[in-house]
Design an enzyme around this catalytic site. Structure first.
Site, PDB file in Angstrom:
ATOM      1  N   ASP A 143       0.866  -1.358  -0.063  1.00  0.00           N
ATOM      2  CA  ASP A 143      -0.102  -0.151  -0.051  1.00  0.00           C
ATOM      3  C   ASP A 143       0.769   1.347  -0.068  1.00  0.00           C
ATOM      4  OD1 ASP A 143      -2.697  -0.557  -0.253  1.00  0.00           O
ATOM      5  OD2 ASP A 143      -3.311   0.354   1.541  1.00  0.00           O
ATOM      6  N   ASP A 470     -10.290  -6.475  11.197  1.00  0.00           N
ATOM      7  CA  ASP A 470     -10.093  -7.726  11.340  1.00  0.00           C
ATOM      8  C   ASP A 470     -11.161  -8.202  12.441  1.00  0.00           C
ATOM      9  OD1 ASP A 470      -9.155  -6.206  13.546  1.00  0.00           O
ATOM     10  OD2 ASP A 470      -6.988  -6.980  13.280  1.00  0.00           O
TER      11      ASP A 470
END
Length: 1404
Positions: A143, A470
């Site tokens: 990223d 998550d």
């Protein structure tokens, strides 16, 4: 036998996994003991809430929160399990293992060095797996779009062509080179080949390290070749998608292949939100789907290398080892760390959390998804639920259409086709032969606008909406009905690096807490998932234990402030050593910390590790968690946005250790981050508080008060400073070990030094005294009954196996526990304040003792039955009163209702008077009993003309009309309020029912003591006398005398915000009835608010000028309003305000007067008064203030209970619900809970009926809902039954009642619950559905009788001047008010400023 044993052994060998429950009986006992101490501390707090001050109340709230958090901990740890895996059995059980895609994510080449990522990739490429080259693929998401990271991956591929064969050839245990080469292995005498290989590989790895560390972005872009062309002129947050196949094993000519390796940097644009790590994971999911489309996906962070080379095989044992795949929606490995600092100085290794909480939650619906080290099923990530998979297998549902796939997955045909294969359960999908041909397709699905108009980030993929994507994604999977398992092999599956130093640790905790709090206050709240989806209740509670971290930060900081606050303000919030409750917090402190210490030692950790984690939890709570709480609050208010902060990873190094960092890695470091401001403030505040407190002690300036701080407050501050020792050192430290001056300056500005200005109250004679009632033994008994919790725990453990009856019993017993808690709340702080039917009531009121009664008392009678007989009875009563009132005052008669006479002195004159009065009363009774409506209308004279041709529901004002709702008793009370306002306008009002006579002649004087005896009138918004009954049947056979309820609940609620208004025997302040709040009265008294305008008065009180003027006098606190001399002149005005249409477009019945909307207008009106901030007091003199008649017989009793329950349920399900009054008004929490105990009567009827049906249901269906005598838990319901009933029996006996009275009340409560309360519940439901309307049913009153003899001589006509007015509630067009007596008592006396009005409605 041998063959059977052999078969059993063979079956056991073929197991892939085994779920092993962990026993922890001793731990459960310890947890219950801590819970008991917490409850005992709360009980001690509750007894002193009013006297303890603000600090005591804040401590109570905080400790209630700590109890809640402890219950969450107990829930998580209750049923721990571990999973044992057998990868050696895979070959026998599974013919072909599935393909696995492995994802590695990195976001910043500076904070996450490429060498760290390279080692993680190497460990994954070299794992043991059959046909690994064909069945494994590794994807790296960058990223940061860094050419250095890409270069590191390219070099990693070159090195892996040597590293992977080396690891497999020599069966290397640790396959991350930087960890493997930190030590030299034992080569042995025959290890010449291995020694050469090891030396060569170490040399090659060192070259790799140098190449990666020496790589420079500029030189790579200039000289790196065509591979780096796509990185030219890119920005980190604005660049196109880059996808490169670094290794395609299908094109390899090497004999021992290794997994594919693909580099992905998704497209980013400033105009599109990239959703942090969740967006990167969804991109990897789509890219891998169009390339390899493996049904299993593993994701790891860039620093989390595969420590166990068989990790994928262990995961397959859990993914494929269950008969039903619902039990392994995903497989999560606990986070463990390499090279961890000794004794975990920063409290972030979380070893105990994963061992205790991890194994505990694994025994519920499964381990949380931790964001790394997790194996996912692709179809689960695609949003498939277990039900949909089962339906697909059974052929119930077909393959999804192209339109459905496009709506969910987007426009890419290749992605839709790959998704169709996964959804159709084609587990062994073939890998793509030529991945290079898929690069353009991969770039298409990696575009930043691809997800627009699809379900990505919501129903599919990693979920957006939180920094902790998550946990949120794992919760969504659990909410679909999947379970998860914990992968914890030996050696550990993965190892990562824990951040070191204060800034990195607190940044990580702050990011986690921010994301968790976003989930808690958003639409993804786990409670909603429990209600509307398939998240299990106990799993929901397990999620809450981490979601409340930010709330814990706020509460723990509040609690931490109490110690310094008390030292600075000379108060206390903990019991002193000389007090009974001193041992409770001491025992709790020692027990809780001993429990935690032993927990750490059981996990193999040292005492020092426990202390480090304990102090770091205090620091994290007051810094990272508190800041997260504030950040999300600001985000909710639209004042800020959350920002994803990457945690710095320590760069992996070679085995060389000649270079040592100058800084001590275990020592706390600081920077200028605002996260350190709260703890710095607390440290400075505690130092100042201890200094000032010690000065007071040493130089004896401490006030010798009971509330002054004791040793506990000093210990509390000292303990906090010990926990915050790194910050204490930081105040004088240097460099990174010192707190920056900017932080200290901000902390100094935030710090507040609090001081208390002592005030000496004026010494004066008391009119009233508030006396707390001691009930320690009762509280202990109530806590014993509270062990209903033990029964609930027993129920909860058997919910899955117990069947429908067991679940219904569990729900009912939860309800009973809630109701018992409401009972405990209301009884906790009891206090006391020492200080023929209608006719008898009127006579008893006319004869009360009061100075200048003729001028200061006025009596109003409302006849909603519009009966000429009632009017005639009152005419006769007025005549009789001219003799009765002087007789009562002359002889000091105690009971002044004629039908209940009592002897006073036995002198001759009294006997003669008594005989005469008895004779006159008998004549009065006969005249009233013989009165006939028809004859009165024909021969009664002009006074009865207005009663001609009237109907009960449609008559003029002597005025009701069918076109106007008359609002039952509330409407009558509002009419009386208005009529009395334009006639006498007294500031104090008493209302009684027609059967409730004044039993104590000094009742008004007693009430005045409470109304005028407080320094602030907020404490006596109204004064309520408990309902007592005369001539009551022995042992209360119908359970409606309510003696114990009035004594227990009445005294109890008096200790909170005050007694409920019960509709009779109540003294009101007129200004309170007019809707004046304590704040508005205080403002008016201080001159900050002016008089209401004419427009405001008309909007509130209506069009009558006289009524508006009288209201203005009341609101402006003109208490000494002069009486009207000629009330006859006010008759027409009274008729105007008594009209049935007068209230239209006014505030009557809402903000002014008695409140409409319930047949229990009394409770509703009292609730409104309490919600405005007023308190009330209980008037309970001796003899009792008022006595009434209790209905007898089943129909009358149940009618009364049904009407009450209907009205209470109407309030509960309406906008008048007391919970709303807490949130939006000024009703206190415990007062709200007290109201709820009566408002839930109808719901109790429903629940208790359900529970009562369980017995016969189980007998008829051959089931059970209670433990059997042979079971361990048989004693719980038995002890509960005996304890509860013994408690109630002793309660009745303490009130002077017999066991038979207890039994009558007990059985009648069961009858009332199933008869009156249940129909009330159904009536309320039907009303909500628009199927019926509630109807006011009047309870029959017993007629007063005479039973004594006697007489009296004629009263002196010059001594008695009586004023009495009968007002009949309006129903229709014409108005008329009848006066039957207009005379005045002329008596000398004081208290001229307290004119009063007494009224009561009569319902016939």
């Amino acid at each position: 036998m041998a063959m059977k044993a052999s078969g059993a052994d063979q079956s056991k060998k073929k197991l892939l996994q085994e779920r092993v429950p962990l026993r922890r009986t001793a731990w459960k006992l310890a947890e219950f003991f801590v819970l008991f101490l917490l409850l005992a501390l709360l009980a001690h707090r509750a007894t002193g809430l009013d006297a303890g001050g603000v600090a005591w109340q804040v401590a109570f709230v905080c400790e209630a929160w700590f109890t809640f958090v402890w219950l969450l901990n107990m829930n998580v740890k209750w049923n721990p399990v571990r999973f044992v895996t057998y990868p050696e059995n895979l070959a026998e059980r599974i013919e072909e293992l599935p393909v696995v895609d492995m994802f590695v994510t990195t976001a910043d080449p500076v904070l996450e060095p490429p060498l760290v990522t390279a080692n993680t990739v190497l460990s994954l490429l070299s794992v043991d797996y059959p046909d690994a080259g064909e069945k494994l693929a590794c994807y790296i998401s960058d990223d940061g779009c860094s050419p250095v990271t890409f270069y590191a991956m390219r070099e990693t591929v070159k090195f892996s062509r040597m590293w992977v064969p080396f690891c497999r050839r020599h069966n290397i245990a640790v396959r991350a080179p930087f960890r493997y080469f930190t030590s030299t292995p034992d080569f042995g005498p025959a290890g010449h080949k291995f020694r050469d290989d090891w030396t060569f590989m170490k040399s090659e790895y060192e070259k790799l390290v140098h190449r990666i560390e020496d790589a420079d972005e500029r030189s790579l872009l200039r000289h790196g070749g065509p591979d780096f062309c796509e990185f030219m002129d890119v920005e980190r947050a604005n660049h196109p998608a880059i996808v490169k196949v670094l290794w395609d094993n299908s094109k390899s000519s090497i004999g021992e292949g290794f997994p594919h390796l693909i580099y992905v940097s998704r497209e980013k644009s400033l105009s599109h939100h990239h959703h942090y790590k969740a967006g990167a994971m969804n991109t990897l999911t789509r890219v891998s789907a169009v390339m390899t489309n493996a049904p299993i996906m593993l994701n790891v962070d860039c620093d989390m290398f595969a420590n166990n080379p068989q990790v994928v095989l262990h995961a397959m044992c859990l993914l494929l080892g269950f008969d039903n795949e619902i039990y392994s929606g995903f497989v999560q490995a606990p986070q463990k760390f390499y090279g961890a600092l000794k004794d975990d100085p920063f409290g972030n290794q979380m070893e105990v959390i994963f061992k205790k909480l991890g194994s505990g939650v694994a025994g519920l619906q499964g381990m949380f998804y931790g964001g790394t080290g997790c194996f996912h099923r692709r179809k689960v990530i695609y949003g498939m639920s277990p039900d949909s998979i089962m339906a697909g297998r059974e052929g119930i549902t077909g393959s999804p259409s192209a339109k459905e796939l496009q709506k969910k997955f987007g426009i890419s045909n290749e992605l839709k086709e790959s998704a169709r294969k996964i959804i159709s359960a084609n587990l062994a999908s073939e890998p793509i032969v030529d991945m290079s041909s898929r690069i353009e397709i991969a770039k298409e699905v990696a575009a930043c606008n691809y997800e627009i108009g699809t379900h990505w980030g919501h129903e599919i993929g990693w979920v957006y909406g939180s920094l902790t994507e998550d946990v949120l994604t794992g919760q969504r999977i659990h909410a679909m009905g999947w379970r998860s398992t914990m992968l914890d092999p030996e050696p550990p599956a993965f190892l990562g690096c824990a951040p070191t130093g204060g800034p990195a640790c607190q940044t990580q905790f702050k990011r986690w807490a921010t994301g968790l709090f976003e989930i808690l206050i958003g639409q993804n709240n786990p409670i909603l998932a429990t209600i509307f989806k398939h998240l299990h209740l106990r799993q929901c509670l397990s999620y809450l234990i981490i979601y409340v971290w930010p709330l814990r930060g706020f509460v723990e900081v509040c609690y931490a402030l109490l110690g310094p606050y008390c030292l600075l303000t000379n108060q206390s919030f903990l019991p002193k050593a000389s007090e009974d409750g001193f041992n409770i917090p001491l025992a709790l402190f020692l027990t809780y910390n001993t429990y935690n210490l032993v927990e750490y030692m059981e996990c193999g950790l040292s005492t020092h590790a426990w202390w480090n984690n304990h102090r770091m939890q205090r620091i994290t709570s007051a810094s990272a968690w508190l800041l997260a709480f504030l950040i999300v609050l600001l985000k909710t208010l639209g004042l800020s946005e959350t920002v994803f902060e990457v945690t710095r990873k320590d760069k992996s190094t070679s085995h060389d250790d000649d270079v040592i960092d100058e800084a001590d890695p275990g020592r706390f470091t600081f920077d200028a981050s605002p996260v350190f401001i709260p703890v710095t403030t607390l440290v400075m505040l505690n130092i100042v508080a201890i200094t000032i407190g010690a000065w007071r002690v040493v130089f004896r300036t401490m006030e010798s008060e009971h509330s002054a701080p004791g040793v506990n407050e000093f210990m509390c501050c000292g303990w906090l400073l010990l926990c915050f020792l790194p910050f204490v050192r930081g105040l004088v430290g240097k460099g990174s070990y010192g707190i920056p001056w900017s932080v200290m300056l901000k902390a100094s500005l935030v710090k507040q030094l609090m001081a208390m200005a002592p005030s000496d109250e004026r010494r004066k004679k008391k009119l009233q005294e508030r006396v707390p009632l001691q009930r320690t033994a009762w509280k202990l008994a109530e806590f014993v009954v509270l062990f209903l919790l033990a029964l609930l725990v027993r129920r909860a453990t058997g919910l899955d196996d117990g069947g429908g009856a067991w679940r219904v019993a569990f729900a009912c017993e939860v309800w009973f526990t809630f109701v018992w808690l409401l009972n405990m709340n209301i009884k906790w702080n009891p206090v006391r304040f020492p200080p023929v039917v209608t006719v008898n009531t009127v006579l008893s009121l006319l004869a009360v003792d009061y100075p200048s009664a003729g001028e200061k008392l006025a009596c109003y009678v409302s006849d909603d039955g519009c009966s000429p007989v009632t009017f005639y009875a009152l005419q006769e009563a007025a005549r009789f009163a001219r003799m009765w009132v002087p007789f009562c005052r002359r002889h000091d008669v105690t009971v002044r209702a004629p039908f209940r006479p009592e002897f006073g002195t036995a002198d001759h004159k009294f006997k003669d008077d008594w005989t005469f009065m008895k004779s006159e009363y008998e004549k009065l009774v006969r005249r009233i009993d013989d009165a006939d409506e028809r004859s009165l209308l024909r021969h009664g004279g002009a006074e009865f003309a207005d009663f001609m041709e009237v109907e009960k529901r449609n008559h003029p004002a002597i005025v009701k009309s069918p076109s106007y709702h008359h609002h039952y008793k509330a409407g009558a009370m509002n009419t009386l309020t208005r009529v009395s306002a334009v006639m006498t306008n007294a500031p104090i009002m008493l209302n009684v029912d027609c059967d409730m006579f004044a039993n104590n002649p000094q009742v008004v004087l007693h009430a005045m003591c409470l109304l005028l005896g407080f320094d602030d009138e907020i404490y006596s918004g109204f004064v309520q006398a408990p309902q007592r009954f005369y001539g009551a049947l022995k042992d209360d056979p119908f359970g409606n005398q309510l003696e114990v309820i009035m004594k227990r609940y009445g005294n109890g609620i008096s200790g909170i915000q005050g007694m409920f208004y019960s509709g009779t025997g109540c003294f009101h302040r007129r200004k309170v009835i007019y809707g004046a709040t304590p704040d508005s009265i205080g403002a008016g008294g201080e001159g900050t608010t002016g008089s209401l305008s004419a427009k405001e008065l008309q909007k509130k009180f209506g069009s009558s000028n006289e009524l508006k003027e009288s209201a203005r006098n009341i609101i402006s606190m003109n208490l000494v309003s002069e009486p009207k001399v000629d009330i006859t002149s006010r008759t027409e005005i009274a008729k105007e305000v008594a009209a049935c249409n007068y209230e239209s477009s006014t505030s009557w019945g809402q903000e002014v007067g008695w409140v409409y909307g319930s047949v229990t207008e009394d409770i509703l009106t009292g609730l409104r008064i309490h919600a405005m901030g007023w308190r009330s007091t209980l008037l309970d003199p001796e003899p009792p203030a008022f006595l009434g008649c209790a209905p007898t017989g089943g129909p009358a009793s149940q009618t009364q209970f049904k009407r009450w329950a209907i009205g209470l349920f109407e309030i509960l399900i309406s906008q008048n619900n007391p919970i709303f009054a807490i949130i939006f008004k000024n009703l206190q929490l415990r007062q709200c809970l007290s109201y709820l105990i009566i408002h839930v009567w109808p719901m109790r009827g429903f629940v208790e009926l359900c529970y009562a049906l369980l017995g016969p249901y189980c007998l008829l269906t051959n089931q059970s809902f209670l433990p059997k005598a042979s079971e361990d838990d048989f004693n719980i319901p038995l002890v509960l039954f005996l304890t509860y009933n013994t408690y109630k029996l002793v309660e009745y006996m303490e009130c002077g009642l017999s066991p038979r009275a207890w039994w009558n009340n007990h059985r009648m409560q069961r009858i009332t619950s199933a008869s009156a309360w249940l129909p009330a519940f159904l009536t309320g439901l039907f009303k909500i559905l628009g199927l019926s309307e509630t109807v006011f049913e009047v309870t029959r009153k017993e007629k007063s009788t005479q039973d004594d003899d006697g007489g009296i001589d004629e009263a002196d006509p010059g001594e008695v001047h009586l004023r009495c007015i009968t007002v009949v509630h309006p129903r229709d067009g014409t108005r008329n008010v009848k006066h039957h007596c207009n005379q005045y008592w002329s008596m000398e006396g004081g208290l001229r400023d307290n004119r009063r009005q007494v009224w009561w409605p009569g319902y016939h």
